[in-house]
Design an enzyme around this catalytic site. Structure first.
Site, mmCIF file in Angstrom:
data_model
loop_
_atom_site.group_PDB
_atom_site.id
_atom_site.type_symbol
_atom_site.label_atom_id
_atom_site.label_comp_id
_atom_site.label_asym_id
_atom_site.label_seq_id
_atom_site.Cartn_x
_atom_site.Cartn_y
_atom_site.Cartn_z
ATOM 1 N N ASN A 7 0.956 -1.281 0.101
ATOM 2 C CA ASN A 7 -0.175 0.051 0.000
ATOM 3 C C ASN A 7 0.898 1.238 0.005
ATOM 4 O O ASN A 7 1.415 1.423 1.119
ATOM 5 C CB ASN A 7 -0.999 0.018 1.322
ATOM 6 C CG ASN A 7 -1.756 1.214 1.510
ATOM 7 O OD1 ASN A 7 -1.889 1.990 0.400
ATOM 8 N ND2 ASN A 7 -2.715 1.246 2.279
ATOM 9 N N ARG A 100 -2.785 -2.060 -3.491
ATOM 10 C CA ARG A 100 -4.006 -1.359 -3.195
ATOM 11 C C ARG A 100 -3.778 -0.042 -4.257
ATOM 12 O O ARG A 100 -2.946 0.370 -4.142
ATOM 13 C CB ARG A 100 -3.748 -0.543 -1.805
ATOM 14 C CG ARG A 100 -5.115 0.175 -1.505
ATOM 15 C CD ARG A 100 -4.809 1.036 -0.362
ATOM 16 N NE ARG A 100 -6.089 1.630 -0.102
ATOM 17 C CZ ARG A 100 -6.326 2.609 0.539
ATOM 18 N NH1 ARG A 100 -5.070 3.394 1.162
ATOM 19 N NH2 ARG A 100 -7.192 3.476 0.594
ATOM 20 N N HIS A 190 -13.107 3.161 0.243
ATOM 21 C CA HIS A 190 -13.091 2.063 1.204
ATOM 22 C C HIS A 190 -13.639 0.706 0.823
ATOM 23 O O HIS A 190 -14.234 0.104 1.701
ATOM 24 C CB HIS A 190 -13.694 2.481 2.487
ATOM 25 C CG HIS A 190 -12.805 3.729 3.253
ATOM 26 N ND1 HIS A 190 -13.493 4.836 3.615
ATOM 27 C CD2 HIS A 190 -11.771 4.136 3.295
ATOM 28 C CE1 HIS A 190 -12.962 5.732 4.299
ATOM 29 N NE2 HIS A 190 -11.448 5.268 4.206
ATOM 30 N N ARG A 251 -11.199 15.856 6.836
ATOM 31 C CA ARG A 251 -12.056 16.440 5.915
ATOM 32 C C ARG A 251 -13.107 16.772 6.210
ATOM 33 O O ARG A 251 -13.740 16.298 7.411
ATOM 34 C CB ARG A 251 -11.987 15.425 4.994
ATOM 35 C CG ARG A 251 -10.598 14.871 4.166
ATOM 36 C CD ARG A 251 -10.948 13.706 3.265
ATOM 37 N NE ARG A 251 -9.643 13.089 3.001
ATOM 38 C CZ ARG A 251 -9.666 11.621 3.050
ATOM 39 N NH1 ARG A 251 -10.791 11.011 3.026
ATOM 40 N NH2 ARG A 251 -8.603 11.068 2.836
ATOM 41 N N GLU A 396 -8.341 -5.031 5.403
ATOM 42 C CA GLU A 396 -8.310 -4.790 4.170
ATOM 43 C C GLU A 396 -7.104 -5.272 3.402
ATOM 44 O O GLU A 396 -7.078 -6.131 2.457
ATOM 45 C CB GLU A 396 -8.061 -3.259 3.959
ATOM 46 C CG GLU A 396 -9.200 -2.425 4.243
ATOM 47 C CD GLU A 396 -9.029 -0.979 4.580
ATOM 48 O OE1 GLU A 396 -9.400 -0.498 3.345
ATOM 49 O OE2 GLU A 396 -9.002 -0.451 5.610
#
Ligand code: ADP
Length: 415
Positions: A7, A100, A190, A251, A396
């Site tokens: 990743n 990823r 996600h 965010r 994940e």
């Protein structure tokens, strides 16, 4: 198979080595044998953290100038005789690499083996995710340079799980031309996490995919909600980019787009400056003025800090709003699933979110809620709650590793 799961962020390289194969999926006998993280890639004082299962971690600071050098450093560690990784002595023991990739645009609805054409298509998606895809590509290119064609590489996309959304959910109500010319639409992110917890839920209950009508809440640094009908995503809160939807660590999530022009006219900076503010200085950090970490905010709120209290309330209210919306869209759901850092650990935030939803059939059991911390998988609703509430830790990397195996072995995914 030993799968190297990678990743790559703009200044970080995160990896795991997972031993897995098709026959191990049902028994969950896959095993992570090593993991690591290199931060501050591009600097003279990059921070290295490597850990082989059952061994003391390696922590050092060294110059690491780019992603290629980072991967070579991992290789060197793996091949060092002092490093003892179960079943791995050199790179020859790695059978596949799973990357990823954040944005797969409309092109990628499932994980794929990387070849020249796929690489070009991922590159094409880069303007949709300029902060993420270029870094993912650096990882892929570095692996190709170092290992050539010897090790198959697979791309697993954050967006692809949401490719089942119907048009009315993914289109924005702006002139159609913008979709046709520029592909402006909701993509969602996600995906691996929403998909993984939904899969776990299905396995825990022993039900077929068709019976999975649930809302999944990934609440970490980035946050998103998804509505799943018959196991497929029919809507999600993140949009063209990960900025839309829930209030997050830094965010803003949803806001009136007119705010941008208004702030611009007030001279607060360029459009890029304003977007930087919305991505990096907003969310609970912006509201609290303290931290993007829920733990700090919970502590400050308890001590009476009004801004921290406000940030927590705003975070919870936005999640409630999406639960309400998705319950309406799904015409009721069987379960709500909390996952990721906040979802898996914050007793207070789960309580704030579920509080006052009793009339919708959501009743939290306070005792069970308190028990669900530190990676526990637990149902936390009262026995009589019409909608079950679960905490299911995400993984994940495991899903990335399993998808990599499926693609390499050419077996379609059943989930
Ligand atoms: P990412 O989205 O980067 O993968 P994580 O899923 O690891 O992030 O979530 C990290 C966030 O989870 C932290 O910033 C923090 O807000 C929250 N978190 C972690 N542990 C706890 C805890 N015990 N209580 C409350 N919040 C927590």
């Amino acid at each position: 198979m030993n799968v190297f799961v990678l990743n790559c962020g703009s200044s970080s390289v995160k990896f795991q080595i997972i031993n897995t194969d098709l026959e191990m999926f049902d028994t969950d006998s896959d095993r992570r044998v090593a993991k690591g993280l290199i931060e501050r890639v591009g600097k003279d004082d990059a921070i290295i953290n490597f850990e082989a299962d059952g061994q003391p971690p390696v922590k050092t600071t060294e110059p690491i100038h780019d992603h290629r050098q980072a991967i070579l450093r991992i290789k060197k560690w793996m091949e060092d005789p002092a490093t003892k990784i179960n079943g791995i002595h050199s790179w020859d023991d790695i059978h596949a690499i799973g990357h990823r990739v954040v944005h797969g645009g409309e092109k990628f609805t499932k994980s794929v083996k990387i070849d020249k054409e796929v690489l070009a298509q991922i590159e094409e998606c880069s303007d949709l995710a300029p902060l993420h895809n270029p870094a993912n590509l650096k990882g892929i290119n570095a692996c190709s340079e170092i290992f050539g064609d010897r090790i198959p590489q697979v791309a697993v996309f954050d967006t692809s799980f949401h490719s089942t959304m119907p048009e009315e959910a993914y289109m924005y109500a702006i002139p159609l031309d913008y979709y046709e010319k520029y592909k402006v639409r909701r993509y969602g992110f996600h995906g691996t996490s929403h998909r993984y917890v939904a899969y776990r839920y299905r396995k825990l209950l022993g039900i077929p995919k068709e019976k999975v009508n649930i809302i999944t809440l990934h609440l970490g640094n980035g946050c998103s909600a998804a509505a799943l009908r018959k196991g497929e995503s029919i809507n999600t809160s993140m949009g063209l980019t990960p900025l839309e939807g829930l209030v997050m660590g830094t965010r803003s999530g949803d806001l009136d787009p007119a705010v941008i022009e208004y702030l611009y006219n007030k001279g607060t900076g360029s459009v890029a400056d304003i977007f930087n503010m919305l991505n990096k200085k907003s969310g609970v950090l912006g509201v609290s003025g303290l931290s993007n970490d829920m733990r700090d905010l919970e502590k400050a709120a308890k001590e009476g800090n009004h801004r921290a209290q406000l940030a927590l309330k705003m975070f919870a209210l936005r999640v409630k709003k999406y639960i309400g919306a998705y319950l309406a869209e799904l015409n009721g759901a069987e379960a709500i699933i909390f996952t990721a850092g906040i979802g898996e650990n914050s007793v207070l935030m789960r309580k704030m979110i579920c509080n006052g939803l009793e009339n919708l059939g959501i009743e939290l059991d306070e005792e069970l809620n308190k028990q669900a911390v530190g990676g526990k998988c637990l149902k936390i609703s009262k026995a009589g709650s019409r909608i079950a509430v679960w905490v299911i830790p995400t993984n994940e990397e495991l899903l990335l590793a399993r998808d990599t195996v499926r693609v390499v072995r050419d077996v379609p995914r059943n989930w």
